[in-house]
Design an enzyme around this catalytic site. Structure first.
Site, PDB file in Angstrom:
ATOM      1  N   THR A 270      54.319  36.312  37.688  1.00  0.00           N
ATOM      2  CA  THR A 270      53.229  35.596  36.875  1.00  0.00           C
ATOM      3  C   THR A 270      53.636  35.340  35.459  1.00  0.00           C
ATOM      4  O   THR A 270      53.690  34.050  34.973  1.00  0.00           O
ATOM      5  CB  THR A 270      51.888  36.294  36.673  1.00  0.00           C
ATOM      6  OG1 THR A 270      52.072  37.723  36.473  1.00  0.00           O
ATOM      7  CG2 THR A 270      51.146  36.399  38.096  1.00  0.00           C
ATOM      8  N   PHE A 397      43.295  34.840  33.133  1.00  0.00           N
ATOM      9  CA  PHE A 397      43.574  36.451  33.291  1.00  0.00           C
ATOM     10  C   PHE A 397      42.279  36.846  34.449  1.00  0.00           C
ATOM     11  O   PHE A 397      42.254  37.888  34.240  1.00  0.00           O
ATOM     12  CB  PHE A 397      43.650  36.913  32.326  1.00  0.00           C
ATOM     13  CG  PHE A 397      45.073  36.672  31.742  1.00  0.00           C
ATOM     14  CD1 PHE A 397      46.124  37.302  32.072  1.00  0.00           C
ATOM     15  CD2 PHE A 397      45.010  35.755  30.528  1.00  0.00           C
ATOM     16  CE1 PHE A 397      47.436  36.940  31.601  1.00  0.00           C
ATOM     17  CE2 PHE A 397      46.529  35.539  29.969  1.00  0.00           C
ATOM     18  CZ  PHE A 397      47.357  36.125  30.316  1.00  0.00           C
ATOM     19  N   CYS A 404      42.585  40.900  34.327  1.00  0.00           N
ATOM     20  CA  CYS A 404      44.042  41.271  34.163  1.00  0.00           C
ATOM     21  C   CYS A 404      44.146  42.653  32.838  1.00  0.00           C
ATOM     22  O   CYS A 404      43.896  42.361  32.129  1.00  0.00           O
ATOM     23  CB  CYS A 404      44.924  40.025  33.781  1.00  0.00           C
ATOM     24  SG  CYS A 404      46.692  40.757  33.849  1.00  0.00           S
TER      25      CYS A 404
HETATM   26  C1  HEM Z   1      44.653  41.212  37.406  1.00  0.00           C
HETATM   27  C2  HEM Z   1      46.760  36.853  36.043  1.00  0.00           C
HETATM   28  C3  HEM Z   1      50.365  39.585  34.074  1.00  0.00           C
HETATM   29  C4  HEM Z   1      48.700  43.421  36.272  1.00  0.00           C
HETATM   30  C5  HEM Z   1      45.055  39.773  37.361  1.00  0.00           C
HETATM   31  C6  HEM Z   1      43.903  38.581  37.714  1.00  0.00           C
HETATM   32  C7  HEM Z   1      44.587  37.532  37.086  1.00  0.00           C
HETATM   33  C8  HEM Z   1      45.706  37.970  36.607  1.00  0.00           C
HETATM   34  C9  HEM Z   1      44.125  36.031  37.484  1.00  0.00           C
HETATM   35  C10 HEM Z   1      42.569  38.892  38.292  1.00  0.00           C
HETATM   36  C11 HEM Z   1      42.890  38.762  39.927  1.00  0.00           C
HETATM   37  C12 HEM Z   1      41.785  38.941  40.641  1.00  0.00           C
HETATM   38  O1  HEM Z   1      40.494  38.640  39.823  1.00  0.00           O
HETATM   39  O2  HEM Z   1      41.711  38.996  41.768  1.00  0.00           O
HETATM   40  C13 HEM Z   1      47.727  37.374  35.240  1.00  0.00           C
HETATM   41  C14 HEM Z   1      48.809  36.456  34.732  1.00  0.00           C
HETATM   42  C15 HEM Z   1      49.952  37.228  34.103  1.00  0.00           C
HETATM   43  C16 HEM Z   1      49.564  38.431  34.417  1.00  0.00           C
HETATM   44  C17 HEM Z   1      48.577  34.853  34.606  1.00  0.00           C
HETATM   45  C18 HEM Z   1      50.961  36.673  33.364  1.00  0.00           C
HETATM   46  C19 HEM Z   1      51.159  35.584  32.505  1.00  0.00           C
HETATM   47  C20 HEM Z   1      50.295  40.969  34.455  1.00  0.00           C
HETATM   48  C21 HEM Z   1      51.014  42.059  34.017  1.00  0.00           C
HETATM   49  C22 HEM Z   1      50.647  43.083  34.745  1.00  0.00           C
HETATM   50  C23 HEM Z   1      49.329  42.682  35.499  1.00  0.00           C
HETATM   51  C24 HEM Z   1      52.313  41.845  33.186  1.00  0.00           C
HETATM   52  C25 HEM Z   1      51.046  44.714  34.631  1.00  0.00           C
HETATM   53  C26 HEM Z   1      52.066  44.884  33.929  1.00  0.00           C
HETATM   54  C27 HEM Z   1      47.323  43.272  36.664  1.00  0.00           C
HETATM   55  C28 HEM Z   1      46.573  44.294  37.421  1.00  0.00           C
HETATM   56  C29 HEM Z   1      45.462  43.540  37.849  1.00  0.00           C
HETATM   57  C30 HEM Z   1      45.591  42.075  37.367  1.00  0.00           C
HETATM   58  C31 HEM Z   1      46.910  45.621  37.720  1.00  0.00           C
HETATM   59  C32 HEM Z   1      44.291  44.179  38.467  1.00  0.00           C
HETATM   60  C33 HEM Z   1      43.355  44.517  37.469  1.00  0.00           C
HETATM   61  C34 HEM Z   1      42.002  45.303  38.090  1.00  0.00           C
HETATM   62  O3  HEM Z   1      41.436  44.680  38.952  1.00  0.00           O
HETATM   63  O4  HEM Z   1      41.635  46.510  37.519  1.00  0.00           O
HETATM   64  N1  HEM Z   1      46.106  39.196  36.676  1.00  0.00           N
HETATM   65  N2  HEM Z   1      48.295  38.536  35.382  1.00  0.00           N
HETATM   66  N3  HEM Z   1      49.241  41.304  35.282  1.00  0.00           N
HETATM   67  N4  HEM Z   1      46.757  41.921  36.674  1.00  0.00           N
HETATM   68 FE1  HEM Z   1      47.523  40.128  35.824  1.00  0.00          FE
END
Ligand code: HEM
Length: 459
Positions: A270, A397, A404
């Site tokens: 991402t 996010f 996120c």
């Molecule tokens: C959840 C986008 C970077 C870890 C999400 C979700 C989105 C997202 C849209 C929600 C997904 C859903 O509702 O099904 C992004 C984008 C990123 C990014 C666009 C970078 C530009 C990161 C990074 C990490 C990360 C760097 C970890 C180091 C997570 C985790 C979740 C999550 C663990 C699940 C959270 C939960 O449901 O408790 N991300 N993400 N993401 N992201 Fe990111």
């Protein structure tokens, strides 16, 4: 009106709309269907009906955490290894709540200060590589950004160096991870019976998973042997010592392992896609590039190690990234379901029906963004413009309690890296690149090469 009355492409019996979803460019295909059928449409898939929404008004409805919840399904629920990781856990799973509570602090903005030296370490490796490119040679932007983001999350996550900048081909862990993700997606698209017949792929997936688990288990065991409190400068150290403040409970080791693999998967492609898209847009918008460079020069000068405060001060660089995530949110959809039968856009939607938010379509809604919604302009992301937006018009996010957790991490890393590149290089659009995107689990520019020249050197 009933669910069946929601407009959408007419499907074939049994297979439904599987052929309406372009497997090469699924997101482009879904956006086209949104243009044709409007802000809510229905796809009938082998797994059942799915609604796709893309107006700020309807997205605001499905983002209401009181009435709606994340829908875990599709490709993601098939990733066995991280089944209990934050991303794939059900909100009702007690381990989701425990991990969420323990991890909120290590992912908060103040904690980002602690990861900055490690992020700088990798930004320097990238800059050193680009400084050594001969004049006229090209760099592969998404490939180098993936090296950078993967190595950064592994180093900040659990002190492991993939050393991707010293390898021509990806680290075996990356191959295993990519194969696992692709297999999970393939299975998700197929009816259950076909998925069960993929015996060889299944065996490979089990091997891949065992390999990934083994690597992370080794790191956890090593840490435990050193004493849990020996190193709390990374996420692993904090997970090993962290306690859920509501219950006093810690995370079991197999859950810590699942979280580590989840961070690698969720955290690297991402952010890598984000940096690649931002560079693509800057190449095409010299005025925005000049403004970003002027800000970097003013805030950083020729200082090699930006401070946490300096990163916060580069607000225009941040707007460039925010605007890239508007036009190309690299995790382009998230899915919710209503907790009880409800009404959405005038249609009755039964409890549990998956409703996907199609983020690129939401982010280009002229009702929210104005007539130039399709244009890259970082001023769209100026604080006063954002304050005037309808709620839930910008969702790169995700949303609410399931948003996120790595947002601050990704943004600090991306600002640092983009600023470092603008500080040191002229970025040259040597092929007059026309943006084409490629989707695996996330979206990235395809076949994107540029030339780079250290600033101040004329050749
Ligand atoms: C959840 C986008 C970077 C870890 C999400 C979700 C989105 C997202 C849209 C929600 C997904 C859903 O509702 O099904 C992004 C984008 C990123 C990014 C666009 C970078 C530009 C990161 C990074 C990490 C990360 C760097 C970890 C180091 C997570 C985790 C979740 C999550 C663990 C699940 C959270 C939960 O449901 O408790 N991300 N993400 N993401 N992201 Fe990111």
């Amino acid at each position: 009106l009933a669910l069946d009355d929601v407009p959408g492409p007419r499907g074939l019996p049994v297979l439904g709309n599987v052929f309406d979803v372009d497997t090469q460019d699924p997101i482009g295909g879904l956006v086209q269907l949104a243009e044709q059928y409007g802000p809510v449409y229905r796809l009938s898939l082998p797994q059942g009906s799915r609604l796709i929404v893309s107006s700020a008004e309807l997205v605001a409805e499905v983002c209401d955490d009181e009435r709606w919840d994340k829908h875990v399904g599709g490709g993601l629920s098939n990733i066995g290894g991280s089944g209990a990781g934050l991303f794939t856990a059900e909100t009702g799973d007690p381990l989701w709540a425990r991990a969420h509570n323990i991890l909120m602090s290590p992912f908060s903005l103040p904690s980002m200060r602690d990861y900055l030296p490690k992020m700088i370490d990798l930004a320097e490796q990238l800059a050193t590589k680009w400084e050594r490119v001969n004049p006229g040679e090209e760099v592969d932007v998404p490939a180098d950004m993936t090296r950078l983001t993967l190595d950064t999350i592994a180093l900040c996550g659990f002190g492991y160096r993939f050393n991707s900048f010293y390898r021509e081909t990806p680290h075996p862990f990356v191959d295993a991870m990519v194969r696992t993700l692709l297999e999970a997606q393939t299975r998700a698209r197929q009816p259950k019976i076909a998925a069960r017949l993929r015996i060889r792929a299944q065996r490979q997936a089990e091997e891949d998973l065992a390999f990934m688990n083994g690597l992370v288990d080794g790191l956890i065991a090593e840490r435990r042997a050193q004493g849990d409190t020996a190193d709390t400068s990374d996420l692993l150290g904090r997970m090993l010592t962290g306690v859920d403040s509501r219950t006093g409970e810690r995370l079991p080791d197999d859950n810590i392992r699942a979280q580590c693999i989840t961070f690698l998967i969720a955290g690297h492609e991402t952010t890598s896609g984000l940096l690649s898209f931002a560079i693509n847009y800057l190449l095409k918008e010299p005025a925005a590039t000049e403004r970003a460079k002027a800000e970097v020069d003013e805030v950083l000068g020729d200082r090699a190690e930006p401070t946490f405060e300096q990163i916060q001060r580069m607000t225009y660089v941040r707007q460039v990234l925010d605007e890239s995530l508007r036009l190309w949110p690299t995790a382009p959809a998230f899915t919710r379901h209503p907790l009880a039968d409800t009404v959405l856009g005038g249609y009755r939607v039964p409890a549990g029906t998956p409703v996907s938010v199609l983020i690129p379509a939401l982010h280009r809604d002229p009702a929210a963004w104005g007539p130039d919604a399709d244009r890259f302009d970082p001023d769209h992301m100026a604080a006063e413009r954002i304050a005037a937006l309808p709620p839930h018009a910008y969702k790169p996010f995700g949303t609410g309690q399931r948003a996120c957790i790595g947002r601050q991490f990704a943004l600090q890393e991306a600002v640092l890296v983009l600023a470092t590149l603008l500080q040191r290089f002229e970025l040259i659009d040597s092929r007059d690149y026309q943006l084409r995107t490629k989707m695996t689990l996330t979206v990235k520019p395809e076949d994107f090469h540029i030339q780079v020249r250290p600033r101040g050197r004329t050749l």
